[in-house]
Write a protein that holds these residues in place. Structure first.
Motif, PDB file in Angstrom:
ATOM      1  N   THR A 105     -30.702 -15.370  38.892  1.00  0.00           N
ATOM      2  CA  THR A 105     -31.061 -14.786  40.193  1.00  0.00           C
ATOM      3  C   THR A 105     -31.523 -15.815  41.220  1.00  0.00           C
ATOM      4  O   THR A 105     -32.536 -16.487  41.055  1.00  0.00           O
ATOM      5  CB  THR A 105     -32.147 -13.719  39.979  1.00  0.00           C
ATOM      6  N   TYR A 106     -30.789 -15.860  42.324  1.00  0.00           N
ATOM      7  CA  TYR A 106     -30.902 -16.931  43.301  1.00  0.00           C
ATOM      8  C   TYR A 106     -32.023 -16.698  44.306  1.00  0.00           C
ATOM      9  O   TYR A 106     -32.797 -17.606  44.613  1.00  0.00           O
ATOM     10  CB  TYR A 106     -29.541 -17.001  43.986  1.00  0.00           C
ATOM     11  N   ALA A 107     -32.114 -15.468  44.829  1.00  0.00           N
ATOM     12  CA  ALA A 107     -33.047 -15.268  45.946  1.00  0.00           C
ATOM     13  C   ALA A 107     -33.444 -13.799  46.077  1.00  0.00           C
ATOM     14  O   ALA A 107     -32.778 -12.917  45.532  1.00  0.00           O
ATOM     15  CB  ALA A 107     -32.386 -15.717  47.249  1.00  0.00           C
ATOM     16  N   TRP A 151     -29.615  -3.957  29.010  1.00  0.00           N
ATOM     17  CA  TRP A 151     -28.294  -3.656  29.558  1.00  0.00           C
ATOM     18  C   TRP A 151     -27.836  -2.302  29.042  1.00  0.00           C
ATOM     19  O   TRP A 151     -27.928  -2.008  27.847  1.00  0.00           O
ATOM     20  CB  TRP A 151     -27.312  -4.759  29.148  1.00  0.00           C
ATOM     21  N   ASP A 172     -37.708  -8.967  23.939  1.00  0.00           N
ATOM     22  CA  ASP A 172     -36.456  -9.462  24.536  1.00  0.00           C
ATOM     23  C   ASP A 172     -35.691 -10.345  23.556  1.00  0.00           C
ATOM     24  O   ASP A 172     -36.278 -11.132  22.815  1.00  0.00           O
ATOM     25  CB  ASP A 172     -36.709 -10.238  25.837  1.00  0.00           C
ATOM     26  N   ALA A 191     -26.490  -4.602  41.805  1.00  0.00           N
ATOM     27  CA  ALA A 191     -26.827  -5.863  41.127  1.00  0.00           C
ATOM     28  C   ALA A 191     -27.871  -6.687  41.868  1.00  0.00           C
ATOM     29  O   ALA A 191     -27.641  -7.857  42.170  1.00  0.00           O
ATOM     30  CB  ALA A 191     -25.553  -6.687  40.931  1.00  0.00           C
ATOM     31  N   TYR A 192     -28.998  -6.090  42.157  1.00  0.00           N
ATOM     32  CA  TYR A 192     -30.028  -6.814  42.904  1.00  0.00           C
ATOM     33  C   TYR A 192     -31.412  -6.559  42.325  1.00  0.00           C
ATOM     34  O   TYR A 192     -31.664  -5.542  41.672  1.00  0.00           O
ATOM     35  CB  TYR A 192     -29.967  -6.427  44.387  1.00  0.00           C
ATOM     36  N   THR A 193     -32.293  -7.506  42.631  1.00  0.00           N
ATOM     37  CA  THR A 193     -33.655  -7.463  42.121  1.00  0.00           C
ATOM     38  C   THR A 193     -34.378  -6.180  42.539  1.00  0.00           C
ATOM     39  O   THR A 193     -35.129  -5.594  41.747  1.00  0.00           O
ATOM     40  CB  THR A 193     -34.423  -8.702  42.654  1.00  0.00           C
ATOM     41  N   VAL A 207     -33.809  -5.697  19.746  1.00  0.00           N
ATOM     42  CA  VAL A 207     -34.070  -4.315  19.323  1.00  0.00           C
ATOM     43  C   VAL A 207     -32.777  -3.729  18.780  1.00  0.00           C
ATOM     44  O   VAL A 207     -31.699  -3.883  19.368  1.00  0.00           O
ATOM     45  CB  VAL A 207     -34.628  -3.488  20.501  1.00  0.00           C
ATOM     46  N   SER A 225     -36.751  -5.838  35.580  1.00  0.00           N
ATOM     47  CA  SER A 225     -36.958  -4.400  35.441  1.00  0.00           C
ATOM     48  C   SER A 225     -38.008  -4.103  34.361  1.00  0.00           C
ATOM     49  O   SER A 225     -38.908  -3.291  34.567  1.00  0.00           O
ATOM     50  CB  SER A 225     -35.627  -3.703  35.115  1.00  0.00           C
ATOM     51  N   ASN A 240     -33.498  -0.742  34.235  1.00  0.00           N
ATOM     52  CA  ASN A 240     -32.503  -1.813  34.438  1.00  0.00           C
ATOM     53  C   ASN A 240     -31.712  -1.567  35.727  1.00  0.00           C
ATOM     54  O   ASN A 240     -31.492  -0.440  36.134  1.00  0.00           O
ATOM     55  CB  ASN A 240     -31.523  -1.906  33.247  1.00  0.00           C
ATOM     56  N   ALA A 241     -31.263  -2.669  36.333  1.00  0.00           N
ATOM     57  CA  ALA A 241     -30.440  -2.584  37.552  1.00  0.00           C
ATOM     58  C   ALA A 241     -29.185  -1.743  37.313  1.00  0.00           C
ATOM     59  O   ALA A 241     -28.655  -1.135  38.243  1.00  0.00           O
ATOM     60  CB  ALA A 241     -30.066  -3.989  38.017  1.00  0.00           C
ATOM     61  N   GLY A 255     -35.099 -12.215  32.028  1.00  0.00           N
ATOM     62  CA  GLY A 255     -33.706 -11.736  32.052  1.00  0.00           C
ATOM     63  C   GLY A 255     -32.843 -12.709  32.841  1.00  0.00           C
ATOM     64  O   GLY A 255     -32.891 -13.925  32.607  1.00  0.00           O
ATOM     65  N   HIS A 256     -32.092 -12.169  33.800  1.00  0.00           N
ATOM     66  CA  HIS A 256     -31.229 -13.044  34.614  1.00  0.00           C
ATOM     67  C   HIS A 256     -32.037 -13.996  35.484  1.00  0.00           C
ATOM     68  O   HIS A 256     -31.500 -15.004  35.953  1.00  0.00           O
ATOM     69  CB  HIS A 256     -30.362 -12.198  35.560  1.00  0.00           C
TER      70      HIS A 256
HETATM   71  C1  LIG Z   1     -26.184 -15.203  37.874  1.00  0.00           C
HETATM   72  C2  LIG Z   1     -26.866 -14.075  38.594  1.00  0.00           C
HETATM   73  C3  LIG Z   1     -27.327 -14.260  39.896  1.00  0.00           C
HETATM   74  C4  LIG Z   1     -27.962 -13.231  40.570  1.00  0.00           C
HETATM   75  N1  LIG Z   1     -28.446 -13.447  41.832  1.00  0.00           N
HETATM   76  C5  LIG Z   1     -29.165 -12.479  42.445  1.00  0.00           C
HETATM   77  C6  LIG Z   1     -29.803 -12.723  43.690  1.00  0.00           C
HETATM   78  O1  LIG Z   1     -29.690 -13.795  44.275  1.00  0.00           O
HETATM   79  N2  LIG Z   1     -30.581 -11.749  44.227  1.00  0.00           N
HETATM   80  C7  LIG Z   1     -30.751 -10.542  43.613  1.00  0.00           C
HETATM   81  O2  LIG Z   1     -31.481  -9.695  44.125  1.00  0.00           O
HETATM   82  N3  LIG Z   1     -30.131 -10.278  42.436  1.00  0.00           N
HETATM   83  C8  LIG Z   1     -29.357 -11.207  41.843  1.00  0.00           C
HETATM   84  N4  LIG Z   1     -28.774 -10.962  40.631  1.00  0.00           N
HETATM   85  C9  LIG Z   1     -28.961  -9.659  40.035  1.00  0.00           C
HETATM   86  C10 LIG Z   1     -30.389  -9.568  39.484  1.00  0.00           C
HETATM   87  O3  LIG Z   1     -30.635 -10.702  38.728  1.00  0.00           O
HETATM   88  C11 LIG Z   1     -30.523  -8.387  38.642  1.00  0.00           C
HETATM   89  O4  LIG Z   1     -30.223  -7.210  39.358  1.00  0.00           O
HETATM   90  C12 LIG Z   1     -31.930  -8.212  38.084  1.00  0.00           C
HETATM   91  O5  LIG Z   1     -32.630  -9.393  37.850  1.00  0.00           O
HETATM   92  C13 LIG Z   1     -31.699  -7.494  36.797  1.00  0.00           C
HETATM   93  O6  LIG Z   1     -32.905  -7.325  36.149  1.00  0.00           O
HETATM   94  P1  LIG Z   1     -32.945  -6.353  34.924  1.00  0.00           P
HETATM   95  O7  LIG Z   1     -34.287  -6.456  34.337  1.00  0.00           O
HETATM   96  O8  LIG Z   1     -32.439  -5.012  35.331  1.00  0.00           O
HETATM   97  O9  LIG Z   1     -31.845  -6.912  33.892  1.00  0.00           O
HETATM   98  P2  LIG Z   1     -31.797  -8.294  33.132  1.00  0.00           P
HETATM   99  O10 LIG Z   1     -32.336  -9.375  33.943  1.00  0.00           O
HETATM  100  O11 LIG Z   1     -30.409  -8.422  32.618  1.00  0.00           O
HETATM  101  O12 LIG Z   1     -32.775  -8.075  31.901  1.00  0.00           O
HETATM  102  C14 LIG Z   1     -32.421  -7.285  30.801  1.00  0.00           C
HETATM  103  C15 LIG Z   1     -32.980  -7.936  29.569  1.00  0.00           C
HETATM  104  O13 LIG Z   1     -32.718  -7.078  28.447  1.00  0.00           O
HETATM  105  C16 LIG Z   1     -32.570  -7.930  27.325  1.00  0.00           C
HETATM  106  N5  LIG Z   1     -31.912  -7.168  26.249  1.00  0.00           N
HETATM  107  C17 LIG Z   1     -30.660  -6.670  26.220  1.00  0.00           C
HETATM  108  N6  LIG Z   1     -30.464  -6.020  25.063  1.00  0.00           N
HETATM  109  C18 LIG Z   1     -31.619  -6.102  24.351  1.00  0.00           C
HETATM  110  C19 LIG Z   1     -32.024  -5.657  23.066  1.00  0.00           C
HETATM  111  N7  LIG Z   1     -31.220  -4.942  22.280  1.00  0.00           N
HETATM  112  N8  LIG Z   1     -33.268  -5.965  22.629  1.00  0.00           N
HETATM  113  C20 LIG Z   1     -34.115  -6.695  23.407  1.00  0.00           C
HETATM  114  N9  LIG Z   1     -33.773  -7.134  24.640  1.00  0.00           N
HETATM  115  C21 LIG Z   1     -32.533  -6.833  25.106  1.00  0.00           C
HETATM  116  C22 LIG Z   1     -31.745  -9.083  27.858  1.00  0.00           C
HETATM  117  O14 LIG Z   1     -31.906 -10.223  27.046  1.00  0.00           O
HETATM  118  C23 LIG Z   1     -32.343  -9.277  29.248  1.00  0.00           C
HETATM  119  O15 LIG Z   1     -33.320 -10.274  29.247  1.00  0.00           O
HETATM  120  C24 LIG Z   1     -28.127 -11.978  39.941  1.00  0.00           C
HETATM  121  C25 LIG Z   1     -27.655 -11.785  38.635  1.00  0.00           C
HETATM  122  C26 LIG Z   1     -27.026 -12.825  37.972  1.00  0.00           C
HETATM  123  C27 LIG Z   1     -26.529 -12.595  36.579  1.00  0.00           C
END
Ligand SMILES: Cc1cc2nc3c(=O)[nH]c(=O)nc-3n(C[C@H](O)[C@H](O)[C@H](O)COP(=O)(O)OP(=O)(O)OC[C@H]3O[C@@H](n4cnc5c(N)ncnc54)[C@H](O)[C@@H]3O)c2cc1C
Length: 653
Positions: free
Chosen positions: A151-153, A442, A124, A631-633, A404, A102, A624-625, A131-132
């Protein structure tokens, strides 16, 4: 060390990094983010050329030391000790908190919208970006193997939006090209298929059987001939005979267990009862059946069948609904994960490191020198140059290991021209300023970062309790034991890990997947810790606490024990065969998705907390998701676009 530990190989040297009880020791807490790998670095300094997080084994994901500062904020001990942040003097157009998909997508959209190379800083907590979407690399006797640490796929229950698709297109990924890279026939051609492991603690005996009805694809093994498998199941499964008969009836019967009700009346009732209750009270199955199905939904919902609605179980293709004539249209209250959609199903792609490749491609677009190459094939094997992520002369900078701690407008929220962002890096509290800020972290963290939001928004943000999850990657020196046992994947309903499987046979560019059982391979294990019987959110909370308290050593012991016992018929020896272990721990894993059992507003049509939570304030927007409770990309990308839109009005042209 006892003799069982020695048998398991707990004394064998493997590739991992050990910390005291799996947690780095915080010196003088709470300001010190003590991560040994980074010792000696100071804010803004370039990491050494040896800095390469994907190759670290041991406890990864939310790695030791990464959450100390955040937890001090949560516990209200941080600002008691903290000095005023020292101003780095850096000024940006946009600062993004969170370098997941995100946050990276937000930078991508902002650059496209703002023109003239806006100056962007991404901060970060973790030592790697994505992230994930994390990458695990292993070097086994000179051969590089990749695994997905999160994140798998590219997969989503609903079709990708035009916005999310546009990003996938721009990165050069064609999700319809899966048949070119994934060899679906490899494991079936070797006589391997999905298995079920019954453990003696839950079922009275350790038994591995072919799975008579594996979930769809079951990681691309041969589902085999059901008739033979049912015969073996009835002969050997350590379950009461009545339960075995019921399991086959649930899978293959066509009874209408709710006669006299219309399809929508049935769905309304199913939405209000758990699948476990449906099986025992409506279908009339033996209670032992619940144990068998208990963890089937873990990989998606993070809880078992006593906390997932029967309507969701139906949508999710769990058995027992064949004779109910429910049609194809879901009823009110169906959760995102239970919607079946053909178009969405076809839009599926798996890189050897999962969606970490999407994160890497996004970084490459903004910082080409950091990830060499120019195709989706060469990104798979490209070695990222972490020293290029945060260079003084660059318009886009990614600063890792930076938590942060505060986001505050300089002046009145509605008229301020700048936002100050304070963060801790290497134990130092520093600040930068920006014209805009996007919180792509998050949601449960945001109330600790700002006092500029209403109590209502604060509560909505805090309600986004994420689903805890562990993805462990284990490198085995060969997979002859899997081959001999005839399984490429194992569902283990009673065991510590919910199951495990051989890596998907995907080859791209110079990366060639292992094809012969004599070659080393990555085995993937999954666990979603929870407390059956509690409401879903409480289960996730309890699971999160459990994860923080589980040492690497404890994970390792469970891995060795479960793999050793499941694969005994194939001759697997955990002490001999395991070469490396990486435990990707995600206490804050999947975004929480609303469902009909635990969220009345979802069933009855009330206001969704994520809508209240994601409202912008002043010069700050929220991505963010979590902002979509999905819970998806694609949600992470869509919400990034919406957050940039909140700041720049890009959708209005
Ligand atoms: C194990 C797992 C498997 C998954 N598999 C799939 C899949 O196969 N397909 C799919 O589409 N989705 C999947 N998902 C969901 C998908 O990964 C997420 O929806 C998407 O990647 C989330 O991205 P994001 O940027 O919103 O959040 P995140 O990836 O969680 O990124 C948020 C970032 O914010 C950072 N952060 C938090 N607080 C602070 C702070 N105070 N200061 C600085 N940085 C901070 C964290 O370290 C993190 O890196 C999976 C999730 C998990 C956990």
């Amino acid at each position: 060390m006892n003799s069982r530990d020695r048998e398991l190989g707990m004394d064998r040297p493997i590739r991992r990094r050990d910390f005291l009880n799996g947690v780095a020791v915080a010196i003088g807490a709470p300001l010190v983010a003590d991560y040994p790998l980074l010792a000696g670095q100071s804010g803004g300094a370039q990491p050494a050329s040896t800095y390469y997080p994907p190759a670290l084994t041991g406890m990864r994901g939310t790695h030791p030391g990464s959450y100390d500062t955040a937890h001090a904020l949560r516990d209200h001990t941080f600002w008691n000790h903290a000095d005023k942040p020292s101003d780095t003097g850096e000024r940006y157009d946009l600062v993004i908190v969170g370098g997941g998909i995100s946050g990276l997508s937000a930078a991508h959209f902002y650059r496209k919208a703002a023109g003239n190379g806006p100056r962007i800083l991404i901060l970060d907590v973790l030592d790697d970006f994505g992230g994930h979407a994390k990458r695990n690399e292993f070097d086994v006797g000179g051969r590089k193997l990749l695994g997905y640490g999160g994140t798998y796929a590219i997969e989503s229950p609903s079709p990708y939006s035009p916005i999310a698709k546009s990003v996938i297109d721009e990165l050069g990924i064609d999700p319809y090209s899966t048949p070119r890279v994934l060899d679906r026939k490899l494991y079936p051609s070797l006589g391997m298929g999905p298995g079920v492991f019954f453990d003696k603690e839950t079922f009275g005996a350790d038994v591995l059987l072919p799975d008579p009805k594996p979930i769809k694809d079951a990681d691309f093994g041969d589902p085999g001939t059901t008739e033979t498998h049912w015969k073996v199941f009835h002969e050997q499964a350590p379950l009461p005979a009545a339960a075995k008969k019921d399991i086959q009836r649930i899978y293959e019967g066509h009874d209408d267990y709710m006669p006299g009700l219309s399809s929508s009346e049935k769905k309304a009732r199913l939405a209000r009862m758990s699948y476990a209750k449906y099986l025992t009270e409506i279908v009339g199955a033996d209670p032992a059946v619940v144990k068998y199905f208990q963890t089937r939904p873990h990989a998606y919902f993070g809880v078992g069948i006593e906390a997932v609605s029967a309507q969701d179980a139906w949508g999710f293709a769990l058995p027992g609904f064949e004779g109910l004539d429910l049609g194809t249209e879901p009823g009110p209250g169906i959760s995102h994960d239970s919607i079946q959609n053909d178009e969405a199903e076809k839009y599926w792609f798996h890189f050897p490191d999962g969606n970490a490749s999407i994160a890497r491609l996004l970084v490459r677009k903004m910082l080409p020198a950091a990830i060499p190459g120019n195709s989706i094939e060469d990104v798979v094997t490209a070695r990222a140059d972490y020293a290029r992520l945060d260079e003084a002369g660059s318009n886009v900078r990614i600063r890792l290991n930076s938590t942060v701690t505060r986001v505050e407008h300089l002046g009145d929220v509605d008229s301020a021209k700048e936002v100050e962002i304070a963060y801790v890096k290497d134990g130092k509290l520093q600040s930068v300023r920006a014209g805009h800020c996007i919180l792509a972290c998050w949601h449960s963290m945001i109330p600790y970062l700002t006092s500029e939001i209403s109590e209502r928004q604060r509560k909505a943000l805090a309600s986004a309790a994420k689903v805890p999850i562990v993805y462990a990657n284990v490198v085995v020196k060969n997979w002859t034991a899997f081959h001999k046992a005839g399984v490429n994947s194992v569902y283990a309903p009673g065991s510590y890990f919910n199951g495990f499987q051989l890596d998907l046979p995907v080859s791209m560019g110079d990366y060639k997947c292992p094809r012969a059982p004599e070659e080393p391979i990555v085995v993937h294990l999954m666990k979603t810790p929870c407390r059956p019987g509690l409401p879903a959110r409480d289960q996730h909370r309890a699971g999160r606490i459990e994860l923080y308290g589980t040492t690497f050593e404890a994970f390792e012991r469970h891995i060795r024990d479960e793999m050793g016992r499941s694969l005994v018929s194939g001759g697997f020896d955990p002490a001999r065969d395991i070469a490396a272990i990486t435990v990707n721990r995600w206490p804050h894993g999947y975004a929480y998705e609303y469902n009909s059992l635990w969220d009345p507003f979802w069933l009855e049509g009330g206001e969704q907390p994520c809508v209240v939570a994601r409202q912008p304030f002043g010069r700050v927007a929220i991505a963010n998701a979590d902002a979509a409770a999905y819970a998806y990309t694609d949600a992470a990308i869509d919400e990034a676009y919406r957050a940039v839109d909140d700041l720049l009005g890009i959708s209005r042209g």
